[in-house]
Scaffold this motif. Structure first.
Motif, PDB file in Angstrom:
ATOM      1  N   PHE A  60       7.841   4.478  -3.732  1.00  0.00           N
ATOM      2  CA  PHE A  60       9.083   3.564  -3.861  1.00  0.00           C
ATOM      3  C   PHE A  60       9.833   3.424  -5.297  1.00  0.00           C
ATOM      4  N   LEU A  61      11.268   3.045  -5.004  1.00  0.00           N
ATOM      5  CA  LEU A  61      12.189   3.196  -6.488  1.00  0.00           C
ATOM      6  C   LEU A  61      12.688   1.497  -6.857  1.00  0.00           C
ATOM      7  N   GLN A  88       0.793  -1.017   0.228  1.00  0.00           N
ATOM      8  CA  GLN A  88       0.262  -0.411  -0.178  1.00  0.00           C
ATOM      9  C   GLN A  88       0.894   0.896  -0.104  1.00  0.00           C
ATOM     10  N   LEU A  89       1.889   1.011  -0.218  1.00  0.00           N
ATOM     11  CA  LEU A  89       2.895   2.440  -1.030  1.00  0.00           C
ATOM     12  C   LEU A  89       3.493   2.761   0.404  1.00  0.00           C
ATOM     13  N   ASN A  90       3.885   2.228   0.774  1.00  0.00           N
ATOM     14  CA  ASN A  90       4.062   1.605   2.818  1.00  0.00           C
ATOM     15  C   ASN A  90       3.738   2.009   3.531  1.00  0.00           C
ATOM     16  N   ARG A  91       2.193   1.902   3.336  1.00  0.00           N
ATOM     17  CA  ARG A  91       1.584   2.372   3.954  1.00  0.00           C
ATOM     18  C   ARG A  91       1.144   1.528   5.648  1.00  0.00           C
ATOM     19  N   VAL A 149      13.897   2.186  -0.693  1.00  0.00           N
ATOM     20  CA  VAL A 149      14.516   1.955  -1.732  1.00  0.00           C
ATOM     21  C   VAL A 149      14.689   0.239  -2.183  1.00  0.00           C
ATOM     22  N   SER A 150      14.644  -0.152  -3.317  1.00  0.00           N
ATOM     23  CA  SER A 150      15.211  -1.910  -3.363  1.00  0.00           C
ATOM     24  C   SER A 150      16.709  -1.686  -3.526  1.00  0.00           C
ATOM     25  N   SER A 151      17.104  -2.122  -4.885  1.00  0.00           N
ATOM     26  CA  SER A 151      18.514  -2.219  -4.611  1.00  0.00           C
ATOM     27  C   SER A 151      19.107  -1.762  -5.801  1.00  0.00           C
ATOM     28  N   HIS A 152      20.064  -1.359  -6.081  1.00  0.00           N
ATOM     29  CA  HIS A 152      21.008  -1.097  -6.937  1.00  0.00           C
ATOM     30  C   HIS A 152      20.179   0.330  -7.150  1.00  0.00           C
ATOM     31  N   VAL A 153      19.902   1.189  -6.014  1.00  0.00           N
ATOM     32  CA  VAL A 153      19.166   2.443  -6.998  1.00  0.00           C
ATOM     33  C   VAL A 153      19.936   3.699  -6.839  1.00  0.00           C
ATOM     34  N   VAL A 154      20.512   4.463  -7.845  1.00  0.00           N
ATOM     35  CA  VAL A 154      20.592   5.398  -7.890  1.00  0.00           C
ATOM     36  C   VAL A 154      19.973   6.520  -7.749  1.00  0.00           C
ATOM     37  N   VAL A 185       8.208   4.309  -9.303  1.00  0.00           N
ATOM     38  CA  VAL A 185       9.545   4.168  -9.645  1.00  0.00           C
ATOM     39  C   VAL A 185       9.675   2.516 -10.346  1.00  0.00           C
ATOM     40  N   GLY A 186       8.950   2.263 -11.255  1.00  0.00           N
ATOM     41  CA  GLY A 186       9.214   0.995 -11.389  1.00  0.00           C
ATOM     42  C   GLY A 186      11.073   0.386 -12.369  1.00  0.00           C
TER      43      GLY A 186
END
Length: 224
Positions: A169-170, A75-78, A152-157, A188-189
Motif C-alpha cells: 500500500f502506498l 488486510q494489506l489487500n488480502r 496506490v492511493s492518490s498523488h503518489v510518485v 508506506v504512509g
C-alpha cells in the motif's frame, strides 16, 4: 454496443464509485452488488439488489455476468485478492476499468482486474500486475513494475525503474525515488519518501505535523 452485465462485489464507498464509473465510461451495466453473507445488512443500494456472495452464481450466472471486487486495502489487500480469486473460481471473468481521463502509454502491460482512476500518468514500458488499484492523480514512472495486489492511493510518485512488491500500500503523496525496490507487504504512509530499497513486511509511518505554540488567530493578528 450491447452492454455486458456486471456485479460489483462490495457495498462500500468504493463500490458506489465503481458502479458510477463502470456505468458511465464502459460497455458494462452494473446490475447488482454482492457481499459475504455475514456482512449482508441491506438488500438494496442505489436501487440495485445487494445479494450474498455465496449465492452469486445461482442468482447471476457467470455465463452472462462479469465481476469486479470493489474492496480497498483491507488486510494489506488480502480481502480483495481472496474475493477476486473466489469469483474467478466460480467461473466469472474479472472486469477492469481504465479511465478515459487517465494517460496510459500504448506499451504499458496491464494485468487483469485493475482499476485506474482519472488523472493517472502511466509512462512507457510500465508493467502493472493483477488486482491493482491506482486511485486518482498518480505518476507511474517509465520502466517501473507494479506487482500483484497493490493499492496506490492518490498523488503518489513512483519514479523510473522502480519495483513495487506484492500486496503493498502506498499512501497519499508518497514518493519513491528512481531504481528503488519496495519489498512485498510494505505499508508506506502518507507523505513518506523512500530513497532506497526496503525489506519485505515493513511499515513506514507518516510523520504527523506538530502544532506551533502560538495560536493561528494570534499569528495572523485576527481581531486586532
Amino acid at each position: 454496443m450491447e452492454k455486458r452485465k456486471l456485479v460489483i462485489v462490495g457495498a462500500s464507498a468504493f463500490a458506489e464509485i465503481a458502479r458510477e464509473y463502470f456505468d458511465v465510461d464502459t460497455h458494462y451495466q452494473v446490475v447488482a452488488f454482492a457481499v459475504e453473507a455475514s456482512y449482508l445488512t441491506r438488500n438494496e443500494l442505489h436501487g440495485l439488489p445487494v445479494v450474498a456472495f455465496e449465492q452469486l452464481d445461482a442468482l447471476y450466472p457467470p455465463q452472462e455476468h462479469d465481476v469486479f471486487v470493489a474492496a480497498v486495502y483491507t488486510q494489506l489487500n488480502r480481502l480483495r485478492t481472496r474475493l477476486a480469486g473466489e469469483a474467478k473460481g466460480k467461473g466469472y471473468r474479472l472486469a477492469s476499468y481504465v479511465s478515459p481521463r487517465a494517460f496510459v502509454w500504448r506499451n504499458v502491460k496491464l494485468g487483469e482486474h485493475v482499476f485506474i482512476f482519472e488523472d493517472n500518468t502511466v509512462q512507457p514500458f510500465v508493467e502493472i500486475g493483477d488486482n491493482v488499484v491506482l486511485w486518482s492523480g498518480n505518476h507511474i514512472g517509465h520502466h517501473s513494475k507494479l506487482r500483484d495486489n497493490l493499492f496506490v492511493s492518490s498523488h503518489v510518485v513512483i519514479s523510473g525503474f522502480c519495483d513495487i512488491g506484492e500486496n503493498s500500500f502506498l499512501g497519499v503523496n508518497a514518493a519513491i525515488a528512481n531504481n528503488v525496490t519496495i519489498g512485498r507487504d510494505n505499508w508506506v504512509g502518507p507523505g513518506v519518501t523512500l530513497m532506497k530499497n526496503t525489506e519485505p513486511d515493513t511499515l513506514f509511518k507518516a510523520a504527523h505535523a506538530e502544532p506551533a505554540k502560538v495560536p493561528a488567530t494570534r499569528f495572523f493578528k485576527v481581531g486586532q
